[in-house]
Design a protein around this motif. Structure first.
Motif, PDB file in Angstrom:
ATOM      1  N   VAL A  21       0.780  -1.051   0.191  1.00  0.00           N
ATOM      2  CA  VAL A  21       0.059   0.037  -0.075  1.00  0.00           C
ATOM      3  C   VAL A  21       0.887   1.280   0.006  1.00  0.00           C
ATOM      4  O   VAL A  21       1.803   1.491   0.720  1.00  0.00           O
ATOM      5  CB  VAL A  21      -1.052   0.205   1.209  1.00  0.00           C
ATOM      6  CG1 VAL A  21      -1.766   1.232   1.471  1.00  0.00           C
ATOM      7  CG2 VAL A  21      -2.036  -1.093   1.369  1.00  0.00           C
ATOM      8  N   ASP A  22       0.546   2.084  -1.005  1.00  0.00           N
ATOM      9  CA  ASP A  22       1.464   3.345  -1.153  1.00  0.00           C
ATOM     10  C   ASP A  22       0.795   4.404  -0.097  1.00  0.00           C
ATOM     11  O   ASP A  22       1.517   5.180   0.411  1.00  0.00           O
ATOM     12  CB  ASP A  22       1.310   3.909  -2.388  1.00  0.00           C
ATOM     13  CG  ASP A  22       2.335   3.466  -3.392  1.00  0.00           C
ATOM     14  OD1 ASP A  22       3.533   3.121  -2.947  1.00  0.00           O
ATOM     15  OD2 ASP A  22       2.430   3.705  -4.559  1.00  0.00           O
ATOM     16  N   ARG A  23      -0.418   4.431  -0.060  1.00  0.00           N
ATOM     17  CA  ARG A  23      -0.968   5.701   0.662  1.00  0.00           C
ATOM     18  C   ARG A  23      -2.409   5.151   1.211  1.00  0.00           C
ATOM     19  O   ARG A  23      -3.280   4.491   0.543  1.00  0.00           O
ATOM     20  CB  ARG A  23      -1.142   6.977  -0.072  1.00  0.00           C
ATOM     21  CG  ARG A  23      -1.746   8.175   0.593  1.00  0.00           C
ATOM     22  CD  ARG A  23      -1.439   9.468  -0.189  1.00  0.00           C
ATOM     23  NE  ARG A  23      -2.367   9.260  -1.538  1.00  0.00           N
ATOM     24  CZ  ARG A  23      -2.436  10.408  -2.514  1.00  0.00           C
ATOM     25  NH1 ARG A  23      -2.041  11.605  -1.814  1.00  0.00           N
ATOM     26  NH2 ARG A  23      -3.220  10.278  -3.084  1.00  0.00           N
ATOM     27  N   VAL A  24      -2.626   5.840   2.291  1.00  0.00           N
ATOM     28  CA  VAL A  24      -4.194   5.754   2.894  1.00  0.00           C
ATOM     29  C   VAL A  24      -4.498   6.927   3.253  1.00  0.00           C
ATOM     30  O   VAL A  24      -3.888   7.823   3.953  1.00  0.00           O
ATOM     31  CB  VAL A  24      -4.168   4.593   4.323  1.00  0.00           C
ATOM     32  CG1 VAL A  24      -5.188   4.634   4.813  1.00  0.00           C
ATOM     33  CG2 VAL A  24      -3.329   3.330   4.016  1.00  0.00           C
ATOM     34  N   ARG A  25      -5.770   7.186   2.875  1.00  0.00           N
ATOM     35  CA  ARG A  25      -6.558   8.507   3.124  1.00  0.00           C
ATOM     36  C   ARG A  25      -7.669   8.146   4.143  1.00  0.00           C
ATOM     37  O   ARG A  25      -8.814   7.429   3.716  1.00  0.00           O
ATOM     38  CB  ARG A  25      -7.075   8.758   1.862  1.00  0.00           C
ATOM     39  CG  ARG A  25      -5.988   9.522   0.905  1.00  0.00           C
ATOM     40  CD  ARG A  25      -6.914   9.960  -0.559  1.00  0.00           C
ATOM     41  NE  ARG A  25      -5.886   9.963  -1.662  1.00  0.00           N
ATOM     42  CZ  ARG A  25      -5.771   8.717  -2.246  1.00  0.00           C
ATOM     43  NH1 ARG A  25      -6.386   7.791  -2.289  1.00  0.00           N
ATOM     44  NH2 ARG A  25      -5.007   9.215  -3.388  1.00  0.00           N
ATOM     45  N   PHE A  26      -7.301   8.656   5.207  1.00  0.00           N
ATOM     46  CA  PHE A  26      -8.351   8.269   6.392  1.00  0.00           C
ATOM     47  C   PHE A  26      -8.082   9.671   7.377  1.00  0.00           C
ATOM     48  O   PHE A  26      -6.827   9.469   8.089  1.00  0.00           O
ATOM     49  CB  PHE A  26      -8.372   6.995   6.899  1.00  0.00           C
ATOM     50  CG  PHE A  26      -9.351   6.908   8.137  1.00  0.00           C
ATOM     51  CD1 PHE A  26     -10.551   6.942   7.840  1.00  0.00           C
ATOM     52  CD2 PHE A  26      -8.839   6.793   9.384  1.00  0.00           C
ATOM     53  CE1 PHE A  26     -11.481   6.626   8.887  1.00  0.00           C
ATOM     54  CE2 PHE A  26      -9.643   6.304  10.484  1.00  0.00           C
ATOM     55  CZ  PHE A  26     -11.052   6.407  10.263  1.00  0.00           C
ATOM     56  N   ALA A  27      -8.976  10.547   7.466  1.00  0.00           N
ATOM     57  CA  ALA A  27      -8.671  11.655   8.424  1.00  0.00           C
ATOM     58  C   ALA A  27      -8.325  11.124   9.961  1.00  0.00           C
ATOM     59  O   ALA A  27      -7.737  11.742  10.801  1.00  0.00           O
ATOM     60  CB  ALA A  27      -9.871  12.520   8.434  1.00  0.00           C
ATOM     61  N   GLY A  28      -8.834  10.037  10.280  1.00  0.00           N
ATOM     62  CA  GLY A  28      -8.537   9.321  11.563  1.00  0.00           C
ATOM     63  C   GLY A  28      -7.107   9.062  11.927  1.00  0.00           C
ATOM     64  O   GLY A  28      -6.643   9.017  13.263  1.00  0.00           O
ATOM     65  N   ARG A  40     -11.097  18.240  15.736  1.00  0.00           N
ATOM     66  CA  ARG A  40     -11.949  19.361  16.180  1.00  0.00           C
ATOM     67  C   ARG A  40     -13.513  19.327  15.721  1.00  0.00           C
ATOM     68  O   ARG A  40     -14.348  19.522  16.611  1.00  0.00           O
ATOM     69  CB  ARG A  40     -11.620  20.749  15.456  1.00  0.00           C
ATOM     70  CG  ARG A  40     -12.032  22.104  15.836  1.00  0.00           C
ATOM     71  CD  ARG A  40     -11.361  23.091  15.126  1.00  0.00           C
ATOM     72  NE  ARG A  40     -11.978  24.423  15.279  1.00  0.00           N
ATOM     73  CZ  ARG A  40     -11.794  25.391  14.895  1.00  0.00           C
ATOM     74  NH1 ARG A  40     -10.686  25.542  14.237  1.00  0.00           N
ATOM     75  NH2 ARG A  40     -12.600  26.609  15.390  1.00  0.00           N
ATOM     76  N   TYR A  41     -13.553  19.041  14.416  1.00  0.00           N
ATOM     77  CA  TYR A  41     -15.076  18.688  14.027  1.00  0.00           C
ATOM     78  C   TYR A  41     -15.988  17.510  14.144  1.00  0.00           C
ATOM     79  O   TYR A  41     -16.986  17.512  14.067  1.00  0.00           O
ATOM     80  CB  TYR A  41     -15.117  19.238  12.584  1.00  0.00           C
ATOM     81  CG  TYR A  41     -14.781  20.709  12.319  1.00  0.00           C
ATOM     82  CD1 TYR A  41     -15.525  21.699  12.794  1.00  0.00           C
ATOM     83  CD2 TYR A  41     -13.575  21.005  11.586  1.00  0.00           C
ATOM     84  CE1 TYR A  41     -15.248  22.999  12.618  1.00  0.00           C
ATOM     85  CE2 TYR A  41     -13.285  22.310  11.847  1.00  0.00           C
ATOM     86  CZ  TYR A  41     -14.183  23.366  11.995  1.00  0.00           C
ATOM     87  OH  TYR A  41     -13.509  24.590  11.909  1.00  0.00           O
ATOM     88  N   LEU A  42     -15.021  16.440  14.408  1.00  0.00           N
ATOM     89  CA  LEU A  42     -15.669  15.044  14.478  1.00  0.00           C
ATOM     90  C   LEU A  42     -15.357  14.471  15.826  1.00  0.00           C
ATOM     91  O   LEU A  42     -14.430  13.455  15.809  1.00  0.00           O
ATOM     92  CB  LEU A  42     -15.212  14.324  13.227  1.00  0.00           C
ATOM     93  CG  LEU A  42     -15.423  14.528  11.876  1.00  0.00           C
ATOM     94  CD1 LEU A  42     -14.755  14.038  10.885  1.00  0.00           C
ATOM     95  CD2 LEU A  42     -17.144  14.782  11.461  1.00  0.00           C
ATOM     96  N   PRO A  43     -15.996  15.025  16.838  1.00  0.00           N
ATOM     97  CA  PRO A  43     -15.313  14.349  18.296  1.00  0.00           C
ATOM     98  C   PRO A  43     -15.532  13.121  18.501  1.00  0.00           C
ATOM     99  O   PRO A  43     -14.716  12.198  19.545  1.00  0.00           O
ATOM    100  CB  PRO A  43     -16.119  15.334  19.094  1.00  0.00           C
ATOM    101  CG  PRO A  43     -17.234  15.753  18.554  1.00  0.00           C
ATOM    102  CD  PRO A  43     -16.763  15.765  16.954  1.00  0.00           C
ATOM    103  N   LEU A  44     -16.534  12.290  17.700  1.00  0.00           N
ATOM    104  CA  LEU A  44     -16.836  10.871  18.022  1.00  0.00           C
ATOM    105  C   LEU A  44     -15.925  10.118  16.924  1.00  0.00           C
ATOM    106  O   LEU A  44     -16.144   8.804  17.045  1.00  0.00           O
ATOM    107  CB  LEU A  44     -18.317  10.733  17.621  1.00  0.00           C
ATOM    108  CG  LEU A  44     -19.090  11.630  18.627  1.00  0.00           C
ATOM    109  CD1 LEU A  44     -20.541  11.252  18.255  1.00  0.00           C
ATOM    110  CD2 LEU A  44     -18.985  11.139  20.192  1.00  0.00           C
TER     111      LEU A  44
END
Length: 103
Positions: A21-28, A40-44
């Motif tokens: 895997v080259d890259r993972v896109r996940f804001a977490g 900030r915007y997704l506290p859960l």
């Protein structure tokens, strides 16, 4: 939803460490440029949807998608158009698209 978020995070972390895997896109993920915004915007949690790029290019990506065996029990497929997709190839296999055939 907590389980969805936690499971997505675990899978994204695992993918991030995988040599294929080259890259993972996940804001977490801490490595995401959107991590601070997600906190900030997704506290859960950052949700349960992520994307990843395979290191082997188009041939490996095509082989991966063609090899998927997806089982799904969806209450409403109208809102789940694709379970797997290779947008840059313009390629979708019948096994991984929903039964929706129009619009």
């Amino acid at each position: 939803m907590d389980r969805h978020v936690a499971n997505a995070f675990r899978v994204a972390e695992w993918l991030e460490g995988h040599p294929a895997v080259d890259r993972v896109r996940f804001a977490g993920l801490d490595s995401s440029p959107y991590r601070a915004l997600a906190r900030r915007y997704l506290p859960l949690g950052a949700g349960s949807i992520f994307a990843f790029d395979l290191a082997g290019g188009r041939d490996q990506a095509r082989a991966f998608v063609e090899g998927l065996r997806v089982w799904s029990h969806l209450a409403n497929v109208e809102h789940a158009r694709y379970l797997g997709r290779m947008h840059w190839l313009g390629f979708n296999t019948g096994e991984i698209t929903s039964s929706r055939t129009h619009g």
